[in-house]
Design a protein around this motif. Sequence first.
Motif, PDB file in Angstrom:
ATOM      1  N   GLU A   2       0.836  -1.193   0.000  1.00  0.00           N
ATOM      2  CA  GLU A   2       0.000   0.000   0.000  1.00  0.00           C
ATOM      3  C   GLU A   2       0.872   1.245   0.000  1.00  0.00           C
ATOM      4  N   LYS A 135      -5.036   6.783  -1.768  1.00  0.00           N
ATOM      5  CA  LYS A 135      -4.443   5.505  -1.374  1.00  0.00           C
ATOM      6  C   LYS A 135      -4.266   4.609  -2.599  1.00  0.00           C
ATOM      7  N   GLU A 137      -3.319   0.659  -3.732  1.00  0.00           N
ATOM      8  CA  GLU A 137      -3.178  -0.722  -3.289  1.00  0.00           C
ATOM      9  C   GLU A 137      -2.876  -1.611  -4.489  1.00  0.00           C
ATOM     10  N   GLU A 139      -3.174  -5.473  -6.003  1.00  0.00           N
ATOM     11  CA  GLU A 139      -3.887  -6.756  -5.858  1.00  0.00           C
ATOM     12  C   GLU A 139      -3.247  -7.729  -6.836  1.00  0.00           C
TER      13      GLU A 139
END
Length: 140
Positions: A2, A135, A137, A139
């Motif tokens: 992150e 933010k 992130e 995956e």
Amino acid sequence: MEGRVFACCIADKKGIPKKEVPEINLVENFGVEGDAHAGGERQVSLLAKESVEKSGLEVPPGAFGENILVEGINLSKIQIGDKIIIDEVILEVTHKGKKCHTKCAIFYKTGKCIMPIEGIFARVLKGGKIKKGAKVEIEK
């Protein structure tokens, strides 16, 4: 993994440094609205702030032609097919690095370009607006 968006950048011509803007709009299956690379094979470009710092060059965001400058994410660990989620925006990694056929304005301005080695390119699966501080992130 992150991190955060450090800067959003855009340019209306290819091969030149991008300029930092407060916000960018990513359009599904197209790229960054108003950017010269939108609609192409590499719709969105990302680079890590840490890679820029490691280069030893003091340059503004967008100097290497990146649309999104991120911090806190090790982009070298990302693989083709991984998803990058920034708020509601979903990107899919399509390329790691790129081949530069000629020395562009970025090379002549900075003396070297790290985008071919450390840049990540993605296509937009789900569009939306993003801005500095969003933010980020990853995956797998």
